[in-house]
Design a protein around this motif. Structure first.
Motif, short mmCIF file in Angstrom:
data_model
loop_
_atom_site.label_atom_id
_atom_site.label_comp_id
_atom_site.label_asym_id
_atom_site.label_seq_id
_atom_site.Cartn_x
_atom_site.Cartn_y
_atom_site.Cartn_z
N ARG A 28 3.31 -1.03 4.15
CA ARG A 28 2.53 0.18 3.90
C ARG A 28 3.52 1.32 3.79
O ARG A 28 4.13 1.74 4.78
CB ARG A 28 1.55 0.44 5.04
CG ARG A 28 0.75 1.71 4.86
CD ARG A 28 -0.14 1.92 6.07
NE ARG A 28 -0.81 3.19 5.99
CZ ARG A 28 -2.12 3.34 6.14
NH1 ARG A 28 -2.89 2.30 6.38
NH2 ARG A 28 -2.66 4.52 6.06
N VAL A 29 3.69 1.85 2.59
CA VAL A 29 4.60 2.97 2.32
C VAL A 29 3.84 4.25 2.61
O VAL A 29 2.78 4.50 2.05
CB VAL A 29 5.09 2.95 0.86
CG1 VAL A 29 5.91 4.19 0.54
CG2 VAL A 29 5.89 1.68 0.58
N GLU A 39 0.84 -1.19 0.00
CA GLU A 39 0.00 0.00 0.00
C GLU A 39 0.88 1.24 0.00
O GLU A 39 1.94 1.26 0.65
CB GLU A 39 -0.88 0.04 1.25
CG GLU A 39 -1.90 -1.05 1.32
CD GLU A 39 -2.70 -0.99 2.60
OE1 GLU A 39 -2.19 -0.49 3.63
OE2 GLU A 39 -3.85 -1.45 2.57
N VAL A 40 0.44 2.27 -0.70
CA VAL A 40 1.10 3.57 -0.71
C VAL A 40 0.06 4.58 -0.25
O VAL A 40 -1.06 4.60 -0.77
CB VAL A 40 1.63 3.94 -2.11
CG1 VAL A 40 2.28 5.32 -2.10
CG2 VAL A 40 2.61 2.88 -2.61
N VAL A 41 0.43 5.42 0.74
CA VAL A 41 -0.54 6.34 1.30
C VAL A 41 0.07 7.74 1.47
O VAL A 41 1.25 7.88 1.79
CB VAL A 41 -1.09 5.83 2.65
CG1 VAL A 41 -0.03 5.77 3.71
CG2 VAL A 41 -2.26 6.67 3.13
N PHE A 42 -0.76 8.75 1.19
CA PHE A 42 -0.43 10.14 1.45
C PHE A 42 -1.71 10.81 1.91
O PHE A 42 -2.78 10.54 1.37
CB PHE A 42 0.11 10.84 0.19
CG PHE A 42 0.47 12.28 0.41
CD1 PHE A 42 1.57 12.62 1.17
CD2 PHE A 42 -0.29 13.29 -0.14
CE1 PHE A 42 1.92 13.96 1.38
CE2 PHE A 42 0.05 14.63 0.05
CZ PHE A 42 1.17 14.95 0.81
N ALA A 43 -1.59 11.67 2.91
CA ALA A 43 -2.80 12.30 3.46
C ALA A 43 -2.59 13.78 3.71
O ALA A 43 -1.51 14.22 4.09
CB ALA A 43 -3.19 11.61 4.76
N LEU A 44 -3.66 14.51 3.49
CA LEU A 44 -3.77 15.91 3.85
C LEU A 44 -4.85 15.99 4.93
O LEU A 44 -5.57 15.01 5.15
CB LEU A 44 -4.19 16.74 2.62
CG LEU A 44 -3.21 16.74 1.46
CD1 LEU A 44 -3.82 17.47 0.26
CD2 LEU A 44 -1.90 17.38 1.85
N VAL A 81 9.73 9.54 3.75
CA VAL A 81 8.91 8.35 3.56
C VAL A 81 9.18 7.36 4.69
O VAL A 81 10.22 7.41 5.35
CB VAL A 81 9.18 7.67 2.20
CG1 VAL A 81 8.77 8.58 1.05
CG2 VAL A 81 10.64 7.26 2.07
N GLY A 82 8.22 6.48 4.89
CA GLY A 82 8.37 5.46 5.93
C GLY A 82 7.59 4.22 5.57
O GLY A 82 6.80 4.20 4.62
N ILE A 83 7.84 3.19 6.34
CA ILE A 83 7.08 1.95 6.25
C ILE A 83 6.50 1.69 7.62
O ILE A 83 7.24 1.57 8.60
CB ILE A 83 7.97 0.77 5.80
CG1 ILE A 83 8.53 1.03 4.39
CG2 ILE A 83 7.19 -0.54 5.85
CD1 ILE A 83 9.53 -0.01 3.93
#
Length: 116
Positions: free
Chosen positions: A80-81, A17-22, A62-64
């Motif tokens: 989960r990236v 999974e790759v996730v980015f949030a605002l 970035v992190g996992i």
């Protein structure tokens, strides 16, 4: 590469999974990668940079699973990236500012009680 869930047993492929949030919006994208893929590969495959074109995600940390990593970090099945936005204010500075106003982070608008 197919995105079939039936491929999950294939030892040469990884679901990540790759996730980015605002504050008001988030994207979580699942990608299927070849074994030996890196964080950078997952981000590129996800096309998440297109969804957030106004952000320079290439400059973000970035992190996992909440642990900071480099973009050349190898991935494992189910990772989960996470792409982290820069902080607007350091948490320590935010606590100091609230304390100066007689408030705390745990209780919005709450006053710090005097000790007897």
């Amino acid at each position: 590469m197919s995105g079939e869930l039936s491929d999950i047993g294939n030892d040469d492929r990884l679901y990540v999974e790759v996730v980015f949030a605002l504050p008001d919006r988030q994207e979580l994208i699942t990608v299927l990668l070849e074994k030996g893929a890196t964080v950078a590969d997952a981000i590129g495959q996800s096309s998440i940079e297109t969804a957030f074109a106004e952000w320079d995600l290439g400059r973000c940390s970035v992190g996992i699973w909440g642990r900071l990593v480099e973009r050349d970090q190898l991935l494992q099945q189910g990772d989960r990236v996470e792409i982290y936005r820069p902080l607007r204010i350091e948490p320590r500075d935010a606590r100091r500012a609230l304390a100066a106003q007689g408030r705390s982070m745990g209780k919005p608008g709450g006053a710090v009680k005097d000790r007897d």
